[in-house]
Design a protein around this motif. Structure first.
Motif, PDB file in Angstrom:
ATOM      1  N   ARG A  14       0.723  -1.203  -0.009  1.00 36.52           N
ATOM      2  CA  ARG A  14      -0.070   0.090   0.165  1.00 36.52           C
ATOM      3  C   ARG A  14       0.929   1.373   0.074  1.00 36.52           C
ATOM      4  N   THR A  15       1.846   1.054   0.722  1.00 32.71           N
ATOM      5  CA  THR A  15       2.679   2.341   0.910  1.00 32.71           C
ATOM      6  C   THR A  15       3.553   2.560  -0.405  1.00 32.71           C
ATOM      7  N   ALA A  16       4.060   1.529  -1.029  1.00 34.08           N
ATOM      8  CA  ALA A  16       4.852   1.555  -2.091  1.00 34.08           C
ATOM      9  C   ALA A  16       3.749   2.297  -3.470  1.00 34.08           C
ATOM     10  N   ARG A  17       2.680   1.774  -3.296  1.00 32.83           N
ATOM     11  CA  ARG A  17       1.770   2.284  -4.333  1.00 32.83           C
ATOM     12  C   ARG A  17       1.324   3.699  -4.340  1.00 32.83           C
ATOM     13  N   GLN A  18       1.421   4.218  -3.218  1.00 29.40           N
ATOM     14  CA  GLN A  18       1.107   5.488  -2.794  1.00 29.40           C
ATOM     15  C   GLN A  18       2.361   6.504  -3.275  1.00 29.40           C
ATOM     16  N   MET A  19       3.520   5.674  -3.275  1.00 30.01           N
ATOM     17  CA  MET A  19       4.866   6.534  -3.586  1.00 30.01           C
ATOM     18  C   MET A  19       5.120   6.297  -5.149  1.00 30.01           C
ATOM     19  N   GLY A  20       4.208   5.317  -5.872  1.00 26.89           N
ATOM     20  CA  GLY A  20       4.586   5.267  -7.279  1.00 26.89           C
ATOM     21  C   GLY A  20       5.518   4.169  -7.567  1.00 26.89           C
ATOM     22  N   ILE A  21       5.791   3.487  -6.554  1.00 33.10           N
ATOM     23  CA  ILE A  21       6.610   2.158  -6.687  1.00 33.10           C
ATOM     24  C   ILE A  21       6.004   0.980  -7.040  1.00 33.10           C
TER      25      ILE A  21
END
Length: 674
Positions: A23-30
């Motif tokens: 979830r966090t990676a997705r929010q960061m565009g990763i």
């Protein structure tokens, strides 16, 4: 976003932490890559990731713990970095080194830091040199049984045996007397070897009333370091945390600063980078002692996020990519209070043994800025014998401890899980107990307040049994009304739920199972000018009752006392929640003569699905009551099976390494004649 950040990362873990990182990676565009075993083909983290790679069979030793397969998955998918989560490979120096050897960024500390803290005995020596206070104990390399026992004898009992490479309560045993030492050492060594491949032990003086307070630290590659305040993790069972909170109740600014600075000294002593936790024992006199440092993110990190407003996984990714820390110590502020309750598939009434099964119904409470649920499972998923039995983490926040605790108990009451036994009712009772509300915390909290938490006193049942009985009768009447309305024949006698009997009062009779006891109850329906009344009789007592049922909410009048409760049904079992407590109960099926008399014999059965670890006696051995017979392992924890009475072991039905189904007979056992 910095150009240094990653395009794609692989998560070398499963469950809620894998979902959290995704979830966090997705929010960061990763972009993200998941890995999975045979048991996790349909897991939530697999469906959430952009890509997924199969890495082996269900047992973790054949999949998640084989770091060569994880490295291969990263190389195959082009991931530039690997996030290890917690558990599995998160503190494995060999894995960290293998990442570097393959030009893959390990999202965690350097190899040297992991190695330094990977041995608890070596860590103690480093901390002592850094001026961090230590608990008295033996941290030497000589692992001879006699040396370890002599150290325990010299410092005096109780002592604590701890695996030098351990964590999560595994490979750890309290020893209260010299007579218990050998059995405890053998069990701790087996568990440590099974979990970490290293059975070396340290021996420490066991403080009888300490609090477990830990400091979240974060360091970058630019010589910056901060502490993000503290968490109180004192409430534990099996040396594993149950409810954590931040900040620690009663913490002064001066003590917080002293512990925070000590934690940073610990981190700097090993040139630490990334997220880490320095765990201390805090004594009642305000003295604190270094216990261990976890070189990874902790399960309970969300409470720190809630009181600081920081995303620690985002911090991990930025620091691993070479960026400086997102905030300085002066910029970090502490706001409000947060709790985390770990929702487990386990049976608190049976010594917290883990259970397996299918999550046939799963309904978490509604989430908001005050309520958060971190989970890696969905309705219909299986909780298997292969992994930790945690279903979810329930995290709440509010402006002070009292308000946050109210949110926690409300959310626990609203959580609905069916298909297996869970610790939800236990958590509700614990959070509502007077000592917990008063923050009278120490690591022996559950044992000390067992009767109040498990809610099994006769005085409490005097109110709850009538509530349970009233609910069952009202629900039966409501079901009859629904059936009558659906039938088109409102006058049919088949839909009468009034317990009518010719020339006799209308009485419902049934038996409630509560904990391990059965309670016969009768409910007689009586008429009155102001509506239907009930006369509820049990245990020689009679209570006059009225009530109504609105969905799952019960409003009752018991002898003039007005009370509200809510009831949740789970596959034929029920949980009754009042303002102060939770009660699990079920209806006992009538005995129509089919009971198996074999249960009265001397057989011993497996308390859960698991693996046979070792047999402790030979067939033909005469044993005393409570003698250890064998050891099973399930969900990463050992369980010792003991003789129920004095007798003789005739035969074992399973050998070490065999898989065993819960309920299977383990031992042919002959009880001695009295």
């Amino acid at each position: 976003m910095s150009e240094q950040l990653f395009e794609k990362i692989l998560i070398a873990n499963r469950g809620e932490i894998a979902c959290r990182v995704i979830r966090t990676a997705r929010q960061m565009g990763i972009r993200t890559v998941a890995v999975y075993s045979d048991a996790d083909r349909g897991a939530l983290h697999v469906s959430m990731a952009d890509e997924a790679v199969h890495i082996g069979p269900a047992p973790s030793r054949d999949s998640y713990l084989v770091y060569e397969r994880v490295i291969d998955a990263a190389l195959k998918t082009g991931a530039q970095a690997i996030h290890p989560g917690y558990g599995f490979l998160s503190e494995n120096a060999g894995f960290c080194q293998a990442c570097g050897d393959n030009d893959i960024v390990f999202i965690g500390p350097p190899v040297a830091a992991i190695e330094a803290m990977g041995s608890k005995s070596a860590a103690k020596q480093i901390m002592e040199a850094a001026g961090v206070p230590l608990v008295p104990g033996y941290h030497g390399d000589d692992q001879d049984r006699a040396i370890l026992k002599a150290a325990a004898d010299d410092m005096g009992y109780p002592v604590l045996l701890k695996a030098v490479a351990g964590g999560g309560g595994k490979g750890m045993r309290q020893v209260w007397s010299a007579a218990e030492f050998d059995e405890a050492l053998d069990a701790a060594r087996r568990e440590a070897m099974n979990g970490f491949g290293n059975d070396d032990m340290l021996v420490e003086k066991y403080l009888t009333q300490p609090r477990h307070v830990e400091i979240q630290v974060f360091c970058d590659s630019h010589d910056n370091g901060v502490y993000l305040f503290e968490r109180d993790c004192s409430v534990q069972r099996r040396h594993q945390k149950v409810i954590e909170e931040a900040p620690a109740p009663g913490m002064t600014d001066e003590l917080r600063a002293a512990m925070g600075e000590a934690a940073l000294r610990a981190a700097r002593a090993i040139d630490y980078q990334g997220a880490g936790t320095v765990e201390f024992l805090l004594d009642s006199d305000g003295a604190f002692y270094f216990m261990e440092m976890n070189t990874r993110l902790q399960v309970e990190h969300p409470v720190t996020e809630m009181i600081t407003g920081q995303d620690l996984v985002e911090w991990q990714l930025r620091v691993a990519a070479g960026e400086p820390l997102p905030a300085t110590q002066d910029e970090l502020t502490l706001s409000g209070h947060a709790f985390e309750a770990r929702i487990y598939a386990e049976d608190p009434d049976n010594d917290f043994l883990p259970v397996t099964g299918t999550l046939s119904f799963l309904q978490p409470p509604e989430t908001s800025r005050h309520v958060r649920v971190d989970t890696g499972v969905l309705q219909g998923d299986e909780v298997s014998v292969y992994y930790d039995p945690m279903i979810a983490k329930l995290i709440v926040w509010d402006e002070n401890r009292d308000k946050a605790l109210q949110r926690l108990t409300r959310a626990l009451r609203e959580y609905r899980i069916s298909g297996m036994t869970t610790n939800l009712d236990f958590l509700y009772n614990l959070a509502n107990s007077a000592p917990f509300r008063a923050a009278e915390l120490d690591t022996g909290f559950i044992e000390k307040h067992h009767s109040e938490i498990f809610h099994d006193s006769e005085a409490e049942l005097e109110q709850e049994i009538p509530l349970a009985a009233l609910y069952l009768v009202l629900e039966q009447e409501r079901a009859a009304q629904r059936a009558r309305a659906a039938s088109g024949d409102a006058n049919s006698p088949w839909f009468d739920a009034g317990a009518w009997r010719l020339n006799e009062p209308s009485v419902h009779s049934f038996e409630l199972a509560i904990h391990d006891n059965h309670y016969p109850v009768s409910v007689e329906q009586t008429g009155s000018a102001d509506g239907t009344r009930y006369r509820i009789s049990f245990g020689g007592k009679t209570i006059q009752a009225q009530g109504n049922l609105n969905d799952s909410e019960l409003s009752a009048n018991l002898d003039g006392y007005l009370v509200r409760a809510s009831v949740a049904e789970h596959d034929g079992s029920f949980s009754l929640y009042t303002q102060d407590s939770a009660l699990a109960f079920s209806l006992v099926a009538p005995d129509i003569g089919d009971a198996d008399d074999a249960a009265a014999g001397g057989g011993l059965t497996a308390p859960m699905n698991g693996t046979m670890v070792t047999l402790l006696v030979e067939p033909g051995t005469e044993v005393k009551a409570n003698d250890a017979l064998l050891v099973m392992e399930a969900m990463k924890m050992e369980h010792t099976i003991r003789a129920p009475k004095a007798g003789k072991v005739i035969a074992f039905y399973y050998q070490p390494g065999d898989l065993v189904d819960g309920g299977a007979e383990l031992v042919e056992f002959e009880v001695s004649e009295q």
